[in-house]
Design a protein around this motif. Structure first.
Motif, PDB file in Angstrom:
ATOM      1  N   PRO A 147      17.623 -17.933   7.124  1.00  0.00           N
ATOM      2  CA  PRO A 147      17.729 -17.285   8.429  1.00  0.00           C
ATOM      3  C   PRO A 147      16.676 -16.209   8.752  1.00  0.00           C
ATOM      4  O   PRO A 147      16.153 -16.188   9.840  1.00  0.00           O
ATOM      5  CB  PRO A 147      19.135 -16.703   8.451  1.00  0.00           C
ATOM      6  CG  PRO A 147      19.660 -16.827   7.069  1.00  0.00           C
ATOM      7  CD  PRO A 147      18.842 -17.808   6.322  1.00  0.00           C
ATOM      8  N   ASN A 148      16.364 -15.339   7.836  1.00  0.00           N
ATOM      9  CA  ASN A 148      15.555 -14.189   8.232  1.00  0.00           C
ATOM     10  C   ASN A 148      14.701 -13.637   7.089  1.00  0.00           C
ATOM     11  O   ASN A 148      14.853 -12.489   6.700  1.00  0.00           O
ATOM     12  CB  ASN A 148      16.465 -13.080   8.778  1.00  0.00           C
ATOM     13  CG  ASN A 148      17.644 -12.838   7.822  1.00  0.00           C
ATOM     14  OD1 ASN A 148      17.762 -13.518   6.805  1.00  0.00           O
ATOM     15  ND2 ASN A 148      18.461 -11.872   8.121  1.00  0.00           N
ATOM     16  N   PRO A 149      13.789 -14.471   6.549  1.00  0.00           N
ATOM     17  CA  PRO A 149      13.028 -14.002   5.397  1.00  0.00           C
ATOM     18  C   PRO A 149      11.866 -13.083   5.778  1.00  0.00           C
ATOM     19  O   PRO A 149      11.350 -13.161   6.896  1.00  0.00           O
ATOM     20  CB  PRO A 149      12.473 -15.301   4.809  1.00  0.00           C
ATOM     21  CG  PRO A 149      12.370 -16.223   5.973  1.00  0.00           C
ATOM     22  CD  PRO A 149      13.407 -15.823   6.964  1.00  0.00           C
ATOM     23  N   VAL A 150      11.469 -12.242   4.846  1.00  0.00           N
ATOM     24  CA  VAL A 150      10.284 -11.415   5.045  1.00  0.00           C
ATOM     25  C   VAL A 150       9.681 -11.136   3.668  1.00  0.00           C
ATOM     26  O   VAL A 150      10.357 -11.268   2.648  1.00  0.00           O
ATOM     27  CB  VAL A 150      10.626 -10.096   5.801  1.00  0.00           C
ATOM     28  CG1 VAL A 150      11.309  -9.078   4.901  1.00  0.00           C
ATOM     29  CG2 VAL A 150       9.394  -9.494   6.462  1.00  0.00           C
ATOM     30  N   SER A 151       8.384 -10.771   3.657  1.00  0.00           N
ATOM     31  CA  SER A 151       7.687 -10.495   2.399  1.00  0.00           C
ATOM     32  C   SER A 151       7.122  -9.084   2.396  1.00  0.00           C
ATOM     33  O   SER A 151       6.908  -8.487   3.460  1.00  0.00           O
ATOM     34  CB  SER A 151       6.509 -11.455   2.239  1.00  0.00           C
ATOM     35  OG  SER A 151       6.953 -12.756   2.001  1.00  0.00           O
ATOM     36  N   MET A 152       6.791  -8.596   1.204  1.00  0.00           N
ATOM     37  CA  MET A 152       6.202  -7.255   1.082  1.00  0.00           C
ATOM     38  C   MET A 152       4.923  -7.129   1.921  1.00  0.00           C
ATOM     39  O   MET A 152       4.668  -6.099   2.530  1.00  0.00           O
ATOM     40  CB  MET A 152       5.865  -6.955  -0.389  1.00  0.00           C
ATOM     41  CG  MET A 152       7.073  -6.780  -1.274  1.00  0.00           C
ATOM     42  SD  MET A 152       6.634  -6.662  -3.021  1.00  0.00           S
ATOM     43  CE  MET A 152       5.781  -5.094  -3.037  1.00  0.00           C
ATOM     44  N   ILE A 153       4.121  -8.198   1.933  1.00  0.00           N
ATOM     45  CA  ILE A 153       2.819  -8.140   2.614  1.00  0.00           C
ATOM     46  C   ILE A 153       2.959  -7.761   4.094  1.00  0.00           C
ATOM     47  O   ILE A 153       2.080  -7.119   4.678  1.00  0.00           O
ATOM     48  CB  ILE A 153       2.057  -9.485   2.444  1.00  0.00           C
ATOM     49  CG1 ILE A 153       0.596  -9.333   2.861  1.00  0.00           C
ATOM     50  CG2 ILE A 153       2.725 -10.618   3.193  1.00  0.00           C
ATOM     51  CD1 ILE A 153      -0.274 -10.525   2.490  1.00  0.00           C
ATOM     52  N   TYR A 154       4.074  -8.123   4.679  1.00  0.00           N
ATOM     53  CA  TYR A 154       4.308  -7.844   6.091  1.00  0.00           C
ATOM     54  C   TYR A 154       4.309  -6.331   6.348  1.00  0.00           C
ATOM     55  O   TYR A 154       3.918  -5.855   7.405  1.00  0.00           O
ATOM     56  CB  TYR A 154       5.653  -8.470   6.496  1.00  0.00           C
ATOM     57  CG  TYR A 154       6.012  -8.297   7.947  1.00  0.00           C
ATOM     58  CD1 TYR A 154       5.449  -9.124   8.919  1.00  0.00           C
ATOM     59  CD2 TYR A 154       6.913  -7.314   8.344  1.00  0.00           C
ATOM     60  CE1 TYR A 154       5.780  -8.965  10.256  1.00  0.00           C
ATOM     61  CE2 TYR A 154       7.246  -7.140   9.681  1.00  0.00           C
ATOM     62  CZ  TYR A 154       6.675  -7.967  10.629  1.00  0.00           C
ATOM     63  OH  TYR A 154       6.999  -7.800  11.960  1.00  0.00           O
ATOM     64  N   TYR A 155       4.761  -5.575   5.353  1.00  0.00           N
ATOM     65  CA  TYR A 155       4.816  -4.114   5.514  1.00  0.00           C
ATOM     66  C   TYR A 155       3.633  -3.396   4.870  1.00  0.00           C
ATOM     67  O   TYR A 155       3.254  -2.310   5.308  1.00  0.00           O
ATOM     68  CB  TYR A 155       6.122  -3.567   4.917  1.00  0.00           C
ATOM     69  CG  TYR A 155       7.320  -4.047   5.694  1.00  0.00           C
ATOM     70  CD1 TYR A 155       7.691  -3.417   6.878  1.00  0.00           C
ATOM     71  CD2 TYR A 155       8.037  -5.158   5.294  1.00  0.00           C
ATOM     72  CE1 TYR A 155       8.762  -3.875   7.634  1.00  0.00           C
ATOM     73  CE2 TYR A 155       9.105  -5.631   6.040  1.00  0.00           C
ATOM     74  CZ  TYR A 155       9.460  -4.983   7.211  1.00  0.00           C
ATOM     75  OH  TYR A 155      10.508  -5.450   7.950  1.00  0.00           O
ATOM     76  N   THR A 156       3.065  -3.997   3.807  1.00  0.00           N
ATOM     77  CA  THR A 156       1.999  -3.284   3.081  1.00  0.00           C
ATOM     78  C   THR A 156       0.618  -3.713   3.563  1.00  0.00           C
ATOM     79  O   THR A 156      -0.358  -2.994   3.335  1.00  0.00           O
ATOM     80  CB  THR A 156       2.075  -3.583   1.566  1.00  0.00           C
ATOM     81  OG1 THR A 156       1.896  -4.990   1.374  1.00  0.00           O
ATOM     82  CG2 THR A 156       3.414  -3.165   0.981  1.00  0.00           C
ATOM     83  N   GLY A 157       0.540  -4.901   4.168  1.00  0.00           N
ATOM     84  CA  GLY A 157      -0.743  -5.400   4.667  1.00  0.00           C
ATOM     85  C   GLY A 157      -1.704  -5.787   3.559  1.00  0.00           C
ATOM     86  O   GLY A 157      -2.880  -6.023   3.806  1.00  0.00           O
ATOM     87  N   GLU A 158      -1.210  -5.869   2.314  1.00  0.00           N
ATOM     88  CA  GLU A 158      -2.118  -6.271   1.223  1.00  0.00           C
ATOM     89  C   GLU A 158      -1.462  -7.291   0.308  1.00  0.00           C
ATOM     90  O   GLU A 158      -0.239  -7.363   0.216  1.00  0.00           O
ATOM     91  CB  GLU A 158      -2.556  -5.042   0.417  1.00  0.00           C
ATOM     92  CG  GLU A 158      -1.392  -4.316  -0.218  1.00  0.00           C
ATOM     93  CD  GLU A 158      -1.792  -3.065  -0.989  1.00  0.00           C
ATOM     94  OE1 GLU A 158      -2.778  -2.424  -0.607  1.00  0.00           O
ATOM     95  OE2 GLU A 158      -1.087  -2.757  -1.967  1.00  0.00           O
ATOM     96  N   GLN A 159      -2.337  -8.064  -0.344  1.00  0.00           N
ATOM     97  CA  GLN A 159      -1.857  -9.066  -1.304  1.00  0.00           C
ATOM     98  C   GLN A 159      -1.345  -8.368  -2.556  1.00  0.00           C
ATOM     99  O   GLN A 159      -1.923  -7.360  -2.971  1.00  0.00           O
ATOM    100  CB  GLN A 159      -3.026  -9.972  -1.727  1.00  0.00           C
ATOM    101  CG  GLN A 159      -3.546 -10.890  -0.650  1.00  0.00           C
ATOM    102  CD  GLN A 159      -2.638 -12.092  -0.420  1.00  0.00           C
ATOM    103  OE1 GLN A 159      -1.955 -12.545  -1.340  1.00  0.00           O
ATOM    104  NE2 GLN A 159      -2.624 -12.602   0.798  1.00  0.00           N
TER     105      GLN A 159
END
Ligand code: BTN
Length: 246
Positions: A147-159
Motif C-alpha cells: 500500500p504505501n512503501p517508502v525508502s531512506m533515499i526519499y528523505y536523505t537524497g543519497e544512495q
C-alpha cells in the motif's frame, strides 16, 4: 554479541534459511543471513516482501533470548522496533519516524521497514528467535501492490551502502537487546515505544470485525495488545490482526 554473516546473492527467504540452520543445529546467536535478493521474501500474513535486488537491506538475525519468557514475546518486537527507530532517527528527521503497532516502521504515513519474528520454543522457554528485517534504503519504484512503501533515499537524497547499513543496524539492535536483560531498562523501553507510536493519543479511524469506528490509541496491554479508547470512552484491546488502521 558478535556479528557473523552468511551472504547470498539470491535466496528464497533468509528467515526460511535461518529456520533450516536451526533445525540442523548449525546456528549461534548473532548469526546474520543477508541476501541481495529474495525470491520468496516472507511478510506478515503470507504476504510477499518486495525488495529490488541489491537496493535494500533484507536479513535475518538469529537470537537466543534466554531472558524472555514465551508469554512476553512482545518484548522482542519492541526491542527490534526501537532499535530500527533509533537507527533511522539518526538519518531521517527524527520527529517523523514512528512505530506502527506492532512492529512496522513508518515515516510520515509510509512504511519504510517491516519485521517478521519467528520463534522456536523448547519446553517452556524461547529457544531461538529469527528476527527478519526488511528495510527499504535505495528502492524508488515499487511494483507490487504494497500500500504505501517508502525508502531512506526519499528523505536523505543519497544512495546508501547496504553493507554499511547492516553493520550500524546490527550494533543498534545488539545494544537495545543486551540492555533489555535489565528490568529497569525495559521500563524505559516501554515508555519510549509508546512515545514513538504512530497515531498515539490521536483520534483516528479503525476497523474491526467489519465495523469502522473512531478512537485513539492509549496504550499497550498484556501480551502487547493494542488499547484503543472509542468515542464512548470504552477501552478495547486488540490482538495482532484484530484491528485495521484506516
Ligand atoms: C512485514 O510484512 O512487514 C514483515 C516483512 C519482513 C521481511 C523480511 S526481509 C528479510 C526476512 N526474510 C524474509 O523472508 N522476511 C524477512
Amino acid at each position: 554479541m558478535q556479528l557473523k554473516t552468511i551472504h547470498f546473492e539470491s535466496i528464497d527467504s533468509t528467515n526460511k534459511y535461518a529456520l533450516k540452520l536451526i533445525a540442523d543445529g548449525q546456528c549461534e546467536e548473532g548469526l546474520v543471513i543477508i541476501a541481495d535478493e529474495q525470491t520468496a521474501g516472507k511478510g506478515h500474513a503470507d504476504n510477499f516482501w518486495e525488495s529490488e535486488k541489491g537496493k535494500n537491506l533484507t536479513f535475518s538475525l538469529v537470537l537466543k533470548p534466554f531472558f524472555i519468557e514465551p508469554s512476553n514475546q512482545f518484548l522482542l518486537t519492541q526491542i527490534v522496533s526501537v532499535a530500527i527507530l533509533n537507527f533511522l532517527k539518526k538519518r531521517i528527521p527524527p520527529e517523523i519516524v514512528k512505530i506502527k503497532w506492532p512492529n512496522d516502521i513508518y515515516v510520515e504515513n509510509k512504511k519504510i521497514a517491516g519485521i517478521l519474528i519467528q520463534n522456536t520454543i523448547r519446553g517452556n522457554s524461547l529457544d531461538y528467535s529469527i528476527v527478519g528485517v526488511g528495510l527499504n534504503a535505495n528502492q524508488e519504484v515499487f511494483v507490487s501492490d504494497v500500500p504505501n512503501p517508502v525508502s531512506m533515499i526519499y528523505y536523505t537524497g543519497e544512495q546508501h551502502n547496504p553493507g554499511k547499513l547492516l553493520g550500524d543496524l546490527f550494533n543498534e539492535i545488539s545494544t537495545v537487546y543486551t540492555n533489555s536483560a535489565s528490568p529497569h531498562f525495559v521500563d524505559s523501553l516501554n515508555e519510549f515505544y509508546l512515545a514513538n507510536l504512530y497515531r498515539f493519543n490521536e483520534i483516528s479511524d479503525y476497523k474491526s470485525k467489519g465495523k469502522e469506528f473512531k478512537g485513539k490509541i492509549i496504550g499497550i496491554g498484556e501480551y502487547g495488545k493494542l488499547q484503543i479508547e472509542n468515542r464512548e470512552g470504552e477501552v478495547i484491546e486488540f490482538d495482532f490482526k484484530e484491528v485495521e488502521f484506516l
